[in-house]
Each structure stands twice: as C-alpha cells, then as structure tokens.
Scaffold this motif. Structure first.
Motif, PDB file in Angstrom:
ATOM      1  N   THR A   1      76.935  38.064  26.293  1.00  0.00           N
ATOM      2  CA  THR A   1      75.797  38.677  25.914  1.00  0.00           C
ATOM      3  C   THR A   1      74.744  37.664  26.218  1.00  0.00           C
ATOM      4  O   THR A   1      74.564  36.661  25.520  1.00  0.00           O
ATOM      5  CB  THR A   1      75.867  38.965  24.484  1.00  0.00           C
ATOM      6  N   VAL A   2      73.670  38.351  27.167  1.00  0.00           N
ATOM      7  CA  VAL A   2      72.632  37.287  27.292  1.00  0.00           C
ATOM      8  C   VAL A   2      71.329  37.572  26.515  1.00  0.00           C
ATOM      9  O   VAL A   2      71.031  38.847  26.578  1.00  0.00           O
ATOM     10  CB  VAL A   2      72.236  37.487  28.916  1.00  0.00           C
ATOM     11  N   ARG A   3      70.647  36.573  26.041  1.00  0.00           N
ATOM     12  CA  ARG A   3      69.582  36.964  25.176  1.00  0.00           C
ATOM     13  C   ARG A   3      68.313  36.823  25.978  1.00  0.00           C
ATOM     14  O   ARG A   3      68.382  35.588  26.658  1.00  0.00           O
ATOM     15  CB  ARG A   3      69.546  36.025  23.881  1.00  0.00           C
ATOM     16  N   VAL A   4      67.340  37.621  25.908  1.00  0.00           N
ATOM     17  CA  VAL A   4      66.303  37.426  27.047  1.00  0.00           C
ATOM     18  C   VAL A   4      65.038  37.447  26.198  1.00  0.00           C
ATOM     19  O   VAL A   4      64.550  38.197  25.369  1.00  0.00           O
ATOM     20  CB  VAL A   4      66.244  38.664  27.993  1.00  0.00           C
ATOM     21  N   ALA A   5      64.342  36.471  26.878  1.00  0.00           N
ATOM     22  CA  ALA A   5      62.861  36.210  26.233  1.00  0.00           C
ATOM     23  C   ALA A   5      61.892  36.327  27.223  1.00  0.00           C
ATOM     24  O   ALA A   5      62.071  36.116  28.619  1.00  0.00           O
ATOM     25  CB  ALA A   5      62.609  34.787  25.680  1.00  0.00           C
TER      26      ALA A   5
ATOM     27  N   GLU B   1      56.935  47.140  27.703  1.00  0.00           N
ATOM     28  CA  GLU B   1      57.988  47.648  28.711  1.00  0.00           C
ATOM     29  C   GLU B   1      59.360  46.787  28.356  1.00  0.00           C
ATOM     30  O   GLU B   1      60.438  47.242  28.639  1.00  0.00           O
ATOM     31  CB  GLU B   1      57.433  47.373  30.132  1.00  0.00           C
ATOM     32  N   ALA B   2      58.806  45.394  28.137  1.00  0.00           N
ATOM     33  CA  ALA B   2      60.035  44.473  28.176  1.00  0.00           C
ATOM     34  C   ALA B   2      61.016  44.871  26.831  1.00  0.00           C
ATOM     35  O   ALA B   2      62.175  44.752  26.876  1.00  0.00           O
ATOM     36  CB  ALA B   2      59.490  43.135  27.931  1.00  0.00           C
ATOM     37  N   ARG B   3      60.077  45.215  25.708  1.00  0.00           N
ATOM     38  CA  ARG B   3      60.830  45.700  24.657  1.00  0.00           C
ATOM     39  C   ARG B   3      61.752  46.950  24.739  1.00  0.00           C
ATOM     40  O   ARG B   3      63.013  46.865  24.482  1.00  0.00           O
ATOM     41  CB  ARG B   3      60.119  46.005  23.463  1.00  0.00           C
TER      42      ARG B   3
ATOM     43  N   GLY C   1      56.732  37.942  23.477  1.00  0.00           N
ATOM     44  CA  GLY C   1      55.431  37.247  22.946  1.00  0.00           C
ATOM     45  C   GLY C   1      54.637  36.762  23.913  1.00  0.00           C
ATOM     46  O   GLY C   1      54.962  36.601  25.066  1.00  0.00           O
ATOM     47  N   ALA C   2      53.666  35.964  23.464  1.00  0.00           N
ATOM     48  CA  ALA C   2      52.751  35.054  24.282  1.00  0.00           C
ATOM     49  C   ALA C   2      52.427  33.765  23.838  1.00  0.00           C
ATOM     50  O   ALA C   2      53.396  32.807  23.430  1.00  0.00           O
ATOM     51  CB  ALA C   2      51.312  35.893  24.602  1.00  0.00           C
TER      52      ALA C   2
ATOM     53  N   VAL D   1      58.859  43.537  34.706  1.00  0.00           N
ATOM     54  CA  VAL D   1      59.613  42.951  33.541  1.00  0.00           C
ATOM     55  C   VAL D   1      60.648  43.888  33.252  1.00  0.00           C
ATOM     56  O   VAL D   1      61.990  43.276  32.829  1.00  0.00           O
ATOM     57  CB  VAL D   1      58.623  42.590  32.219  1.00  0.00           C
ATOM     58  N   ALA D   2      60.718  45.222  33.247  1.00  0.00           N
ATOM     59  CA  ALA D   2      61.730  46.137  32.792  1.00  0.00           C
ATOM     60  C   ALA D   2      62.858  45.694  33.651  1.00  0.00           C
ATOM     61  O   ALA D   2      63.948  45.562  33.196  1.00  0.00           O
ATOM     62  CB  ALA D   2      61.257  47.627  32.693  1.00  0.00           C
TER      63      ALA D   2
END
Length: 238
Positions: A72-76, A86-88, A96-97, A149-150
């Motif tokens: 399971t890869v956690r992506v920031a 789109e990322a969410r 975030g920024a 990003v998606a």
C-alpha cells in the motif's frame, strides 16, 4: 558468533550451491524459503557497470510492474485549486502546498511517493535536503512533476516503482510479495530488469549489467543468470 535458527539453517542449505540460476528457479527458491510470520517482500538488486558520480552514467527511471508490488503506497501531492481536487479524487493520501511544506520541514513525512505540479516546485525545492536523501524528491524524468496529477497518483498506487543507481552502481527495488504466484513474480522481475536495461546511460562502458540478485525480506539471496533475467538465454555467442 550468534547461533543460527533452524529456519535460517534450512534456508541457507536450500540455497547452497545455487548460483546464476534462471529467474523461475530463483523465484521458486525465494518463495519456498520466505517462511517469516509476515508476507515478506521480494527484492531485486542489480550491480551495474556505472559510476553514478558522473552525470552521463546516472541510471534513473520508473517501471510499472505488471502485477503490482503488493504494498500500500501512501502518496503526497503538492498542488493547489483544481489540481489539488483532482489529486484527492484520484486517491492521494495527503494534498497541500505551503502547509504541507511546513509539515515536512517539521520532520513529519508520512508518505512513500511525492508528486508535484510544476508551479509548486519553488516550494518543493526548499525541501531538497529532506526529500532528496529519501529518494522522494519529485522529478519530471520519472513523472512525479506533472500537471496530470490524477494519472501520477494512479500510477503510484498501481505498482509503479522508481529506481536509481546508488554510489556503488547498485539499483534495487521491490518486485512483489512472497505470497504472489511464481509466474507473477517472474513477470515483475523481468519487467524491472527490462526497465533498468532500457535506462542504460550513454556514458556506460564495458559490461552494463554485471549481477542480478533476488531475495526476500528475511531470507538468503540467490544470484540470477543475467541472460535469463534479460531474456537473452537463446542468444548465440558472438
């Protein structure tokens, strides 16, 4: 000298005398001896004939394993506005920024892959000393600096693995879990090797791929035939 466990002795015995075996035999050995109480990761390590201290000998790239990594890869994602949305929607774990930059600067890094839109790189660039050593710095060469990003999030979640040559010219990475089928692991191994082969830099001299080794998290390692790993077993000698 520490006493070896019965499991370790048995595993070492199974690997004794095994060298330069086919990918399929290496996978079978690693699977049969991955007897820890958890699902061990199967890793590949490749010794390459390069000196990554020279820019024209750096090996870096990305490969989408056909059967995923089993992890399971956690992506920031560093993005704003519509791109953040789109990322969410694509499944990013952290978006975030400046707020995300401050979190990382504070020492909290709860992700395995970092993606950024190009306009965010001035902010992300401040984190080079933190993300760089962890091989988490976004880079356009491996598709982690992008407006799409998606797709980048989906790729990261779907079994994409980044690789990079270390100081000694060694590239390594996960190719699955011990619970995978033998055929699935063999396919992943060959895909990884193929990607590294295609990433051969212009400055590489002599033998490029010197050694390929397969192992599980807790098991011994076995040397794989380079010809078998590259699919050149039937190539006649020149």
């Amino acid at each position: 000298m520490a006493k070896l466990s019965k499991r370790t002795r048995a595993a070492r015995g199974a690997f004794e005398g095994k060298s330069d075996v086919s990918v399929e035999e290496a996978v079978a050995l690693v699977k049969d001896n991955a007897t820890a109480k958890f699902d061990e990761t199967v890793d590949i390590a490749m010794n390459l004939g390069v000196d990554p201290r020279h820019a024209d000998q750096m090996v870096r790239g990305v490969v989408s394993l056909p059967n995923g990594t089993g992890k399971t890869v956690r992506v920031a994602v560093f993005a704003r506005g519509a791109k953040a949305d789109e990322a969410r929607e694509a499944g990013a774990d952290i978006v975030g920024a400046e707020d995300l930059m401050e979190t990382v600067q504070g020492g909290t890094i709860e992700f395995d892959r970092c993606i950024a839109t190009p306009d965010m790189m001035p902010i992300v660039g401040r984190l080079g000393k933190v993300l760089g050593p962890r091989n988490l710095m976004p880079n356009p060469k491996v598709g982690t600096v992008t407006m799409d990003v998606a797709q980048a999030v989906k790729d990261a979640k779907g079994g994409q693995v980044q690789f990079r040559a270390e100081k000694a010219g060694v590239v390594h990475g996960p190719v699955g879990k011990a619970s995978f089928g033998a055929e699935q692991l063999a396919e992943n191994v060959k895909a990884f090797v193929d990607a590294v082969s295609k990433a051969k830099p212009t400055g590489a001299k002599g033998t490029y791929m010197k050694k390929v080794v397969l192992s599980s998290s807790m098991g011994p390692s076995v040397t794989v035939s380079v010809d078998s790993a590259t699919g050149n077993e039937a190539t006649p000698a020149e």
